[in-house]
Design an enzyme around this catalytic site. Structure first.
Site, PDB file in Angstrom:
ATOM      1  N   LYS A  17       0.828  -1.219   0.000  1.00 44.63           N
ATOM      2  CA  LYS A  17       0.000   0.000   0.000  1.00 44.63           C
ATOM      3  C   LYS A  17       0.860   1.266   0.000  1.00 44.63           C
ATOM      4  O   LYS A  17       0.597   2.206  -0.747  1.00 44.63           O
ATOM      5  CB  LYS A  17      -0.945   0.004   1.204  1.00 44.63           C
ATOM      6  CG  LYS A  17      -1.958  -1.128   1.212  1.00 44.63           C
ATOM      7  CD  LYS A  17      -2.950  -0.994   2.346  1.00 44.63           C
ATOM      8  CE  LYS A  17      -2.318  -1.060   3.726  1.00 44.63           C
ATOM      9  NZ  LYS A  17      -1.681  -2.371   4.005  1.00 44.63           N
ATOM     10  N   ARG A  92     -10.790   0.887   9.010  1.00 44.18           N
ATOM     11  CA  ARG A  92     -10.484  -0.513   9.316  1.00 44.18           C
ATOM     12  C   ARG A  92     -11.737  -1.331   9.604  1.00 44.18           C
ATOM     13  O   ARG A  92     -11.689  -2.550   9.615  1.00 44.18           O
ATOM     14  CB  ARG A  92      -9.534  -0.603  10.516  1.00 44.18           C
ATOM     15  CG  ARG A  92      -8.136  -0.059  10.252  1.00 44.18           C
ATOM     16  CD  ARG A  92      -7.243  -0.236  11.455  1.00 44.18           C
ATOM     17  NE  ARG A  92      -5.920   0.326  11.260  1.00 44.18           N
ATOM     18  CZ  ARG A  92      -4.905  -0.313  10.709  1.00 44.18           C
ATOM     19  NH1 ARG A  92      -5.062  -1.566  10.293  1.00 44.18           N
ATOM     20  NH2 ARG A  92      -3.730   0.263  10.577  1.00 44.18           N
ATOM     21  N   ARG A 131      11.715  -8.712   4.944  1.00 38.51           N
ATOM     22  CA  ARG A 131      11.776  -7.250   4.985  1.00 38.51           C
ATOM     23  C   ARG A 131      12.877  -6.772   5.929  1.00 38.51           C
ATOM     24  O   ARG A 131      13.106  -7.354   6.983  1.00 38.51           O
ATOM     25  CB  ARG A 131      10.426  -6.687   5.430  1.00 38.51           C
ATOM     26  CG  ARG A 131      10.334  -5.183   5.302  1.00 38.51           C
ATOM     27  CD  ARG A 131       8.909  -4.693   5.262  1.00 38.51           C
ATOM     28  NE  ARG A 131       8.150  -5.032   6.457  1.00 38.51           N
ATOM     29  CZ  ARG A 131       6.884  -4.674   6.638  1.00 38.51           C
ATOM     30  NH1 ARG A 131       6.251  -4.019   5.693  1.00 38.51           N
ATOM     31  NH2 ARG A 131       6.251  -4.996   7.745  1.00 38.51           N
ATOM     32  N   ARG A 164      12.873  -6.172  11.897  1.00 33.84           N
ATOM     33  CA  ARG A 164      12.075  -5.954  13.093  1.00 33.84           C
ATOM     34  C   ARG A 164      11.603  -7.284  13.671  1.00 33.84           C
ATOM     35  O   ARG A 164      11.387  -8.248  12.939  1.00 33.84           O
ATOM     36  CB  ARG A 164      10.843  -5.086  12.770  1.00 33.84           C
ATOM     37  CG  ARG A 164      11.203  -3.726  12.232  1.00 33.84           C
ATOM     38  CD  ARG A 164       9.991  -2.830  12.085  1.00 33.84           C
ATOM     39  NE  ARG A 164       8.784  -3.524  11.638  1.00 33.84           N
ATOM     40  CZ  ARG A 164       7.687  -2.901  11.241  1.00 33.84           C
ATOM     41  NH1 ARG A 164       7.659  -1.580  11.209  1.00 33.84           N
ATOM     42  NH2 ARG A 164       6.622  -3.576  10.868  1.00 33.84           N
ATOM     43  N   ARG A 175      -0.401 -11.570  11.992  1.00 34.21           N
ATOM     44  CA  ARG A 175      -0.851 -10.285  11.435  1.00 34.21           C
ATOM     45  C   ARG A 175      -1.767 -10.500  10.240  1.00 34.21           C
ATOM     46  O   ARG A 175      -2.765  -9.796  10.060  1.00 34.21           O
ATOM     47  CB  ARG A 175       0.348  -9.433  11.022  1.00 34.21           C
ATOM     48  CG  ARG A 175       1.170  -8.893  12.177  1.00 34.21           C
ATOM     49  CD  ARG A 175       2.418  -8.193  11.672  1.00 34.21           C
ATOM     50  NE  ARG A 175       2.105  -6.992  10.907  1.00 34.21           N
ATOM     51  CZ  ARG A 175       2.972  -6.372  10.135  1.00 34.21           C
ATOM     52  NH1 ARG A 175       4.201  -6.842   9.980  1.00 34.21           N
ATOM     53  NH2 ARG A 175       2.622  -5.273   9.483  1.00 34.21           N
TER      54      ARG A 175
END
Length: 216
Positions: A17, A92, A131, A164, A175
């Site tokens: 996004k 959301r 990532r 992370r 998630r």
């Protein structure tokens, strides 16, 4: 120029996004509105709402819908939104979507299209677990899809790259499960309103070209 210029971007974590938003901003000059950015800005400015939101977030709580919607409503009044906007990470829930529609109606505006970056779970998990983030400038890389020129070093500022803790496979799966549970009703809601466009391309150039056909 966009004929459909007031947009919502939906997509799972790692769907792209932010990357697609940046490309659309560069091409069309629309505003990028992220609730995370708004909250951080309010906290940094020390506004009454920012202080309240900051205390809630610090304690691990969720900022109430009314507060988030109010901040988004104020952001939508700013001059850079006149050329159009991309809402990223908001709404959301259906309740937030209905409040947003009321806010925009009061401004004489409406959502023109909802873009769903419909990326497979497999690709999303690959992206999330590969990532890397820059410690210096917060740039994002991916070991598979977008590696740095020098391993472990940011192309932009030369700082160290790190992964992370919430980009582990277990956390990424969690998630993704939360996204599907929370967002599917919203996808169905906008589809029934005839506003949803599902984009299954995964290459940035293809996505931007596809959206141009739909929105221009």
């Amino acid at each position: 120029m966009l004929n459909k210029k007031n947009l919502i971007f939906l997509g799972g974590p790692g769907a792209g996004k932010g990357t697609v938003s940046n490309a659309m901003i560069a091409k069309y000059g629309v505003a990028h509105i992220s609730t995370g950015d708004i909250l951080r800005a309010e906290v940094a400015k020390g506004t009454p709402a920012g202080k309240e939101a900051g205390a809630i977030m610090k304690s691990g709580g969720l900022v109430p819908d009314a507060m988030v919607c109010g901040m988004v409503g104020e952001r939508l009044k700013e001059p850079d939104c006149e050329k159009g906007f991309i809402l990223d990470g908001f709404p959301r829930t259906i309740a937030q979507a209905e409040t947003l529609a009321t806010i925009l109606d009061g401004m004489g505006k409406k959502i023109d299209a909802v873009i769903y970056l419909n990326v497979s779970d497999e690709i999303i998990l690959q992206r999330l677990t590969a990532r890397m983030n820059c410690r210096g400038c917060d740039a994002i890389y991916n070991k598979i899809f977008m590696p740095p020129k020098v391993e472990g070093i940011c192309d932009k500022c030369g700082s160290e790259l790190f992964q992370r803790a919430d980009d582990s496979l277990e956390t990424a799966k969690s998630r993704l499960a939360v996204f599907h549970k929370q967002t599917q009703p919203l996808i169905d809601y906008y589809e029934k309103l005839g506003l949803l466009y599902s984009c299954k391309s995964t290459e940035l150039d293809e996505i931007v070209a596809e959206l141009a056909k739909v929105l221009e």
